[in-house]
Scaffold this motif. Structure first.
Motif, PDB file in Angstrom:
ATOM      1  N   GLY B 121       0.807  -1.219   0.000  1.00 62.58           N
ATOM      2  CA  GLY B 121       0.000   0.000   0.000  1.00 62.58           C
ATOM      3  C   GLY B 121       0.841   1.270   0.000  1.00 62.58           C
ATOM      4  O   GLY B 121       0.407   2.309  -0.510  1.00 62.58           O
ATOM      5  N   GLY B 122       2.052   1.184   0.573  1.00 62.55           N
ATOM      6  CA  GLY B 122       2.966   2.330   0.515  1.00 62.55           C
ATOM      7  C   GLY B 122       3.394   2.601  -0.916  1.00 62.55           C
ATOM      8  O   GLY B 122       3.451   3.752  -1.366  1.00 62.55           O
ATOM      9  N   GLY B 123       3.690   1.503  -1.642  1.00 60.35           N
ATOM     10  CA  GLY B 123       3.995   1.652  -3.065  1.00 60.35           C
ATOM     11  C   GLY B 123       2.817   2.220  -3.830  1.00 60.35           C
ATOM     12  O   GLY B 123       2.989   3.022  -4.757  1.00 60.35           O
ATOM     13  N   CYS B 124       1.599   1.839  -3.431  1.00 60.44           N
ATOM     14  CA  CYS B 124       0.399   2.394  -4.079  1.00 60.44           C
ATOM     15  C   CYS B 124       0.288   3.899  -3.810  1.00 60.44           C
ATOM     16  O   CYS B 124      -0.081   4.671  -4.702  1.00 60.44           O
ATOM     17  CB  CYS B 124      -0.848   1.672  -3.575  1.00 60.44           C
ATOM     18  SG  CYS B 124      -0.968  -0.043  -4.143  1.00 60.44           S
ATOM     19  N   ALA B 125       0.607   4.315  -2.585  1.00 61.63           N
ATOM     20  CA  ALA B 125       0.573   5.748  -2.272  1.00 61.63           C
ATOM     21  C   ALA B 125       1.566   6.498  -3.172  1.00 61.63           C
ATOM     22  O   ALA B 125       1.247   7.562  -3.714  1.00 61.63           O
ATOM     23  CB  ALA B 125       0.897   5.966  -0.796  1.00 61.63           C
TER      24      ALA B 125
END
Lengths: 236, 236
Positions: B121-125
């Motif tokens: 999810g950090g990569g998605c952010a």
């Protein structure tokens, strides 16, 4: 309000004159040593010390160059910087002598000390941590990151480095090298990198003085907020 | 107290079900979208959302994988992660559809949105920032840093990445590459690197699950404090 007291110290045949910035009462408080930029003790560092006093700490703006250099020209100071940095072992001794003298000052709790520094002084804060000094922590603002080339010692102080990613004095490779160095020395370390930020970002008077040296109000504010959090974590 | 409401959303033929976490009143507040780890919507992200609600924001835990995957096994979820990351353009569209749906939710101010995320999810952010999305900012906690390989777009969102320096999924070279990428895209970016910290450092249940994934209470606390400062800077 604060009182500001000159604090003389002999180092070899040099006469240093630091400035103690404290409240007027006689209570002991955690101490924050401030290592100045290449320009030596100036209003910049005294202003930081006054703000720290308002936050409940005692400030100590350390003179590294000698009393006679106060207010000298940039050329003179860069010569002195080169002199001090040409012998990193002696620079380390200078920093350690200063820390030990600070421990004895009345308005400072000897076992609750943090050292911070700007540019050249940021590198000094890192060198102090590298020395194995028994202090709570160090914080470097756009400090010089290059290792001292001395026998590594275990690092006790917690380390926080604020770094402009476009700082020409410390390119990304130097950041990566610092990470390896601090990890190898067992340090609790953090680095806050700011994109599109150059050297000297905390100094409102920095821009235009030298290439790659640019004030950045947002990075200055972000690093100041993070410093306060760091001091709260270390000194309560 | 908070109320938690399932929010259905169709993306292609997939049925996503996110969770809105808000106060019981009907006031609009700045919104924080939370992109979960590879395990999808879980108590971890819901807990973060509840804390953010107490701080004055409205939380939205985004379902990226689909309602039917809620509570699935690690193996199943890693397969889904690979599916989503195998087409970064479509992942970008998925993120943008979610953001636009969040803007329309009653308890959220449409023009005051930040997205944060953990691990995947950090990569998605970060991918959301890379998309050029018109939101205030993104924060990545131990996110995947690899670039999407799409045509670069100017980045409007302010970017803050929290990163464990020993994260095996994002070695120092990946950090340096991210710095170059974000600078080239014109982003206001920051990176907080934590020494001796691995992947998954915010997750108390992470340790032992996989090699290189270790909970670190101090890094979790430091990054949380810094997130709150970031939200205050961006959302007031």
């Amino acid at each position: 309000m604060t009182r500001e007291t000159p604090v003389p110290l002999r180092f070899g045949d040099e006469e240093l004159e630091s400035v103690l910035v404290a409240r007027r009462d006689s209570a002991r408080r955690p101490g924050v040593i401030i290592f100045p930029t290449v320009m030596g003790v100036s209003e910049l560092e005294l202003g930081v010390a006054r703000q720290l006093v308002h936050l409940g700490y005692t400030g100590f703006v350390a003179d590294l160059f000698g009393k006679s250099f106060r207010g000298s020209s940039r050329d003179v100071m860069f010569n002195e910087l080169n002199r001090l940095r040409s012998d990193r072992a002696r620079l380390r001794d200078r920093l350690l002598v200063i820390v030990e003298s600070v421990r004895k000052l009345a308005p400072i709790e000897a076992d609750r000390i943090v050292a911070i520094g700007y540019c050249f002084g940021g590198g000094c804060a890192l060198d102090l941590a590298r020395s194995g000094a028994d202090i709570a922590g160090v914080a470097s603002f756009h400090g010089l990151l290059d290792p001292p080339g001395l026998e590594p010692r275990p690092i006790k102080a917690k380390v926080l480095a604020f770094h402009g990613w476009d700082d020409p004095l410390a390119p990304p490779e130097a950041v990566v090298a610092l990470g390896h160095e601090l990890t190898a020395a067992g340090a609790d370390w953090q680095l806050h990198a700011f994109g599109n930020v150059a050297h000297g970002f905390t100094n409102p008077g920095a821009s235009g003085a030298l290439p790659g040296v640019v004030y950045n109000a947002l990075a200055a504010e972000r690093s100041w907020t993070a410093l306060i959090n760091f001091l709260e974590e270390l000194l309560g």
